[in-house]
Motif scaffolding. Structure first.
Motif, PDB file in Angstrom:
ATOM      1  N   VAL A 181       1.109  -0.996  -0.240  1.00  0.00           N
ATOM      2  CA  VAL A 181       0.081  -0.103   0.167  1.00  0.00           C
ATOM      3  C   VAL A 181       0.712   1.057   0.522  1.00  0.00           C
ATOM      4  O   VAL A 181       1.696   2.174   0.959  1.00  0.00           O
ATOM      5  CB  VAL A 181      -1.087   0.387   0.852  1.00  0.00           C
ATOM      6  CG1 VAL A 181      -2.081   1.385   1.112  1.00  0.00           C
ATOM      7  CG2 VAL A 181      -2.143  -1.324   1.335  1.00  0.00           C
ATOM      8  N   THR A 234       1.037   5.485  -1.980  1.00  0.00           N
ATOM      9  CA  THR A 234       0.312   6.788  -2.661  1.00  0.00           C
ATOM     10  C   THR A 234       0.989   6.573  -3.886  1.00  0.00           C
ATOM     11  O   THR A 234       2.326   7.068  -3.881  1.00  0.00           O
ATOM     12  CB  THR A 234       0.895   7.653  -1.931  1.00  0.00           C
ATOM     13  OG1 THR A 234       0.922   7.615  -0.188  1.00  0.00           O
ATOM     14  CG2 THR A 234       0.054   9.102  -1.610  1.00  0.00           C
ATOM     15  N   ARG A 235       0.264   6.831  -4.861  1.00  0.00           N
ATOM     16  CA  ARG A 235      -0.245   7.338  -6.429  1.00  0.00           C
ATOM     17  C   ARG A 235      -0.811   8.651  -6.306  1.00  0.00           C
ATOM     18  O   ARG A 235      -1.916   8.135  -6.446  1.00  0.00           O
ATOM     19  CB  ARG A 235      -0.282   5.430  -7.432  1.00  0.00           C
ATOM     20  CG  ARG A 235       0.753   5.659  -8.622  1.00  0.00           C
ATOM     21  CD  ARG A 235       0.296   4.542  -9.059  1.00  0.00           C
ATOM     22  NE  ARG A 235      -0.832   4.292  -9.632  1.00  0.00           N
ATOM     23  CZ  ARG A 235      -1.707   3.292  -9.945  1.00  0.00           C
ATOM     24  NH1 ARG A 235      -1.050   2.425  -9.508  1.00  0.00           N
ATOM     25  NH2 ARG A 235      -3.018   3.540 -10.377  1.00  0.00           N
ATOM     26  N   PRO A 284      -3.989   6.713  -1.703  1.00  0.00           N
ATOM     27  CA  PRO A 284      -3.590   5.280  -1.901  1.00  0.00           C
ATOM     28  C   PRO A 284      -4.068   4.284  -2.904  1.00  0.00           C
ATOM     29  O   PRO A 284      -5.038   4.463  -3.811  1.00  0.00           O
ATOM     30  CB  PRO A 284      -4.092   5.046  -0.585  1.00  0.00           C
ATOM     31  CG  PRO A 284      -5.659   5.866  -0.505  1.00  0.00           C
ATOM     32  CD  PRO A 284      -4.703   7.025  -1.315  1.00  0.00           C
ATOM     33  N   ALA A 285      -2.439   3.460  -2.689  1.00  0.00           N
ATOM     34  CA  ALA A 285      -2.729   2.325  -3.673  1.00  0.00           C
ATOM     35  C   ALA A 285      -2.671   1.256  -3.454  1.00  0.00           C
ATOM     36  O   ALA A 285      -1.919   1.250  -2.423  1.00  0.00           O
ATOM     37  CB  ALA A 285      -1.971   3.061  -5.500  1.00  0.00           C
ATOM     38  N   VAL A 286      -3.037   0.119  -4.097  1.00  0.00           N
ATOM     39  CA  VAL A 286      -2.568  -1.376  -3.375  1.00  0.00           C
ATOM     40  C   VAL A 286      -2.482  -2.090  -4.197  1.00  0.00           C
ATOM     41  O   VAL A 286      -2.753  -2.164  -5.189  1.00  0.00           O
ATOM     42  CB  VAL A 286      -4.166  -1.785  -2.954  1.00  0.00           C
ATOM     43  CG1 VAL A 286      -3.843  -3.085  -2.218  1.00  0.00           C
ATOM     44  CG2 VAL A 286      -5.160  -1.205  -1.646  1.00  0.00           C
TER      45      VAL A 286
END
Lengths: 146, 228
Positions: A28, A30-31, A35-37
């Motif tokens: 997880v 930050t993009r 947030p991105a997973v």
């Protein structure tokens, strides 16, 4: 911590044991400010860090280098109402040291030998949290704090 | 793009002799710890037919049976069929490189299906937080029920990421779908009632879980991982 959330706290040894047996984890980060997973293959470096392998020019390596990220693995069985979730939180760094890169290439699982143009990302296990779902309770109420 | 190395999979001659669908059914059943009897009951069929499906590579179950089996095994027909069915039966883990293929919006939505288990992630001042939640898809949004004050409830009003994936250990392939957007608490009584009626599953047991959180599916991306 929510006492009635149906989870039992795992101790650090249990957390790492479960993590070591998980086939895949999720990073997880930050993009673009969100947030991105992303599911990723991983290996543990003893009990001190999680290792990922990625292309040197990947968006992931740029996004996580120097940042605090979370790494989660779980095994959740909605039918049997059981499972666990372990999260490691810490600073991620792209391994740039040649000797360290070689060590990881040699000691990591065979499939982990980095291809040319690939780098290792190391996530320090600064915080390790983990919970086991018990008693068929809901998993909705997982608390943030450990 | 990160490289994905598929998990190691033990394969045996017995496994290789089975058809893909049968092997997936058996594998999924094993993951859930269900007997053939239990699975057959859930799917409204008989254990002997399930045994036939699992053991005969020539078995070609109809879509109706597959849908019921997918429900019984908490998975999807697509997953039982192995996503894109471009591999002949009996092809095991290839030694090739994993390849990532972007999924269309429709494919992403299809993989979210109607319900399942996903992971909710959000940023906090002390770093990212990620928790697993049961979700349903209702009226074009991911919804889940949580306890007021619990982590998933804290997502309301925040930019969050919601991820669902499935890694197929039988064939070392998989997919992941990522939804990103602002989570909001559903408070309007009619909307809450609609969710109570239409959401796939209630809380598993115990505890009052009376806060609904919704994430719009406007920003949805995904990819499949295929070993060539």
């Amino acid at each position: 911590m929510h006492p009635n959330d149906g989870f039992r706290e795992l101790d650090r040894q249990e957390r790492l044991r479960l993590l070591a047996g998980a086939p895949v984890g999720r990073i997880v980060h930050t993009r673009h400010a969100l947030p991105a997973v992303l599911p990723v293959d991983f290996a543990l470096d003893g009990d001190s860090a999680v290792l990922l392998r990625t292309a040197a020019d990947s968006e992931l390596s740029r996004a996580v280098d120097g940042a605090v990220v979370a790494f989660e693995a779980d095994e959740l069985d909605a039918v049997a109402h059981s499972g666990w979730s372990v999260v490691i939180t810490g600073h991620a760094t792209v391994v740039t040291d040649t000797a360290e890169h070689r060590r990881l290439s040699l000691t990591g699982p065979h499939s982990w030998v980095a291809a040319p143009g690939e780098v290792f990302v190391r996530i320090e296990a600064e915080l390790v949290t983990g919970r086991e779902l018990v008693g068929g309770r809901t998993i909705y109420g997982v608390g943030i704090s450990s | 793009m990160p490289e994905h190395t598929p998990p190691n999979t033990a394969s045996s001659a017995a496994n290789a002799a089975r058809g893909d669908i049968g092997r997936r059914i058996a594998q999924r059943r094993g993951e859930l710890g269900l007997t053939r009897q239990e699975t057959a009951e859930r799917a409204g069929t008989v254990p002997s037919y399930l045994q036939y499906l699992e053991e005969q590579s020539t078995a070609t179950p109809g879509t109706g049976v597959l849908i019921r089996l997918a429900d019984a095994l908490e998975t999807t027909v697509t997953a039982l069929r192995g996503g894109d069915a471009d591999l002949p039966p009996g092809v095991g883990r290839a030694a090739g490189r994993p390849e990532l293929v972007e999924l269309s919006t429709e494919e992403c939505r299809a993989r979210l299906s109607t319900h399942g288990v996903g992971r909710l992630a959000m940023s906090t001042p002390t770093g990212p937080v990620v928790v697993p939640v049961n979700y349903s898809v209702v009226d074009g949004a991911v919804v889940f029920r949580t306890a007021p004050g619990a982590a998933p409830a804290a997502a309301a009003g925040q930019q969050v990421a919601f991820e669902v994936d499935h890694i197929d250990e039988a064939l070392s392939r998989g997919w992941s779908v990522l939804v990103r957007g602002r989570a909001r608490e559903v408070t309007e009584p009619d909307a809450v009632r609609r969710l109570e009626e239409r959401a796939y599953s209630g809380p598993w047991a115990g505890g009052e879980r009376n806060t609904w959180v919704s994430i719009d599916l406007a920003d949805i991306t995904g990819r499949s991982i295929t070993v060539r």
